[in-house]
Design a protein around this motif. Structure first.
Motif, mmCIF file in Angstrom:
data_model
loop_
_atom_site.group_PDB
_atom_site.id
_atom_site.type_symbol
_atom_site.label_atom_id
_atom_site.label_comp_id
_atom_site.label_asym_id
_atom_site.label_seq_id
_atom_site.Cartn_x
_atom_site.Cartn_y
_atom_site.Cartn_z
ATOM 1 N N SER A 66 0.887 -1.031 -0.010
ATOM 2 C CA SER A 66 -0.034 0.049 -0.047
ATOM 3 C C SER A 66 0.742 1.374 -0.155
ATOM 4 O O SER A 66 0.020 2.262 -0.458
ATOM 5 N N GLY A 67 2.066 1.091 0.392
ATOM 6 C CA GLY A 67 2.884 2.339 0.394
ATOM 7 C C GLY A 67 2.757 3.167 1.802
ATOM 8 O O GLY A 67 3.661 3.695 2.282
ATOM 9 N N ASP A 68 1.437 3.094 2.348
ATOM 10 C CA ASP A 68 1.245 3.808 3.716
ATOM 11 C C ASP A 68 0.585 2.507 4.550
ATOM 12 O O ASP A 68 -0.572 2.676 4.657
ATOM 13 N N LEU A 69 1.433 2.044 5.401
ATOM 14 C CA LEU A 69 0.958 0.595 5.974
ATOM 15 C C LEU A 69 -0.104 1.111 7.251
ATOM 16 O O LEU A 69 -1.229 -0.044 7.332
ATOM 17 N N ALA A 70 0.374 2.007 8.005
ATOM 18 C CA ALA A 70 -0.487 2.230 9.106
ATOM 19 C C ALA A 70 -2.114 2.815 8.486
ATOM 20 O O ALA A 70 -2.866 2.364 8.922
ATOM 21 N N ARG A 71 -2.001 3.688 7.299
ATOM 22 C CA ARG A 71 -3.317 4.302 6.922
ATOM 23 C C ARG A 71 -4.144 3.062 6.252
ATOM 24 O O ARG A 71 -5.238 2.897 6.288
ATOM 25 N N ALA A 72 -3.444 2.136 5.461
ATOM 26 C CA ALA A 72 -3.999 1.092 4.842
ATOM 27 C C ALA A 72 -4.759 0.055 5.982
ATOM 28 O O ALA A 72 -5.682 -0.408 5.631
#
Ligand SMILES: O=P(O)(O)OC[C@@H](O)[C@@H](O)c1c[nH]c2ccccc12
Length: 256
Positions: A243-249
């Motif tokens: 996803s590139g942004d693991l926390a957000r995903a």
């Protein structure tokens, strides 16, 4: 045990692990106290997430060059309940050191995700700080019961994984407390999201009172619909890792 009959892609992965541990010491040492942290983390009113540190896979090749500790911290910030860390080197670009890094980086319980074919792999999982290890019925067959006892001897929880009715019946007879249903057929790598709801219903119907985990192929919160009120937890790797942004995903996946 004879692992030479395991078919397809899974058979090739397993053959590598059998070689790797051919000369390993099977001694488990003295019993260790089980804290059952992994199991406890998955029980709860809403669907729990096991987020996986997965850098590559046989179906997708390279997924993302994740730093294991950084990825695990992002998953924790995003609301994951536990972390799965792949340690298989040839097909999943994992390594045992990643397990220790992840355990040191987060407060969450960590699952060693590998193709367990030797008791030493469980001893390593415990030595490196894992709270749980994966046991696959497709690999271990009826011997899964012995491996379950070894895991418990070491104070580890075990995620006992199945993919069809026959494997589920073996798992139910083994005394497993945590059952995972893999939507991916590891002999062909095909995914069918109907597998988890079907086998989870069958497990509940057979009176299984433990923790049930739906595994593989989930990309969006909508994908989780069919297991939301059925499973205790889902295991998600590739879609988060990519996803590139693991926390957000992670947050978006868990948003109802
Ligand atoms: O990347 P996915 O489709 O979200 O799947 C994660 C996890 O279920 C998958 O990595 C997995 C499930 N069972 C396994 C056994 C071995 C290796 C890997 C797996």
């Amino acid at each position: 045990m004879d692992f030479s009959k395991v078919p397809g892609v899974l058979g090739r992965i397993v053959a590598g692990r059998v070689q790797d541990y051919r000369d390993a010491d099977p001694d488990l040492g003295a019993p260790r106290a089980g804290e059952r942290r992994f199991e406890a983390a998955l029980r709860g009113p809403s669907l729990s997430l096991i987020a996986e540190v997965k850098r590559a896979s046989p179906s997708e090749g390279a997924i993302a060059p994740l730093d294991p500790a950084t990825a695990a911290r992002a998953y924790e910030q995003g609301g994951a309940s536990a972390i799965s860390c792949l340690t298989e080197p040839r097909h999943f670009d994992g390594h045992l050191g990643a397990l220790r890094e992840v355990v040191g980086a987060v407060a969450l319980p960590v699952l060693r995700k590998d193709f367990v074919v030797h008791p030493a792999m469980l001893r390593e999982a415990a030595d490196y700080g894992a709270s749980a290890a994966l046991l696959m019925v497709s690999v271990l067959g009826e011997a899964v019961g012995e491996y379950l006892e070894m895991a418990h001897h070491l104070g580890l929880d075990a995620l006992v994984e199945v993919h069809d009715e026959r494997e589920l019946d073996i798992a139910l007879g083994s005394g497993a407390r945590i059952l995972g249903v893999n939507n991916r057929d590891l002999t062909t790598l095909n995914i069918d999201l109907a597998v988890s709801p079907r086998l989870i219903r069958r497990a509940r119907g057979a009176g299984f009172g433990g923790v049930l985990v739906a595994e593989s192929g989930y990309r969006t919160a909508a994908d989780l619909g069919p297991v939301r009120d059925l499973a205790d937890a889902v295991l998600v790797g590739s879609s988060l890792a990519r996803s590139g942004d693991l926390a957000r995903a992670t947050r978006e996946l868990l948003a109802p």
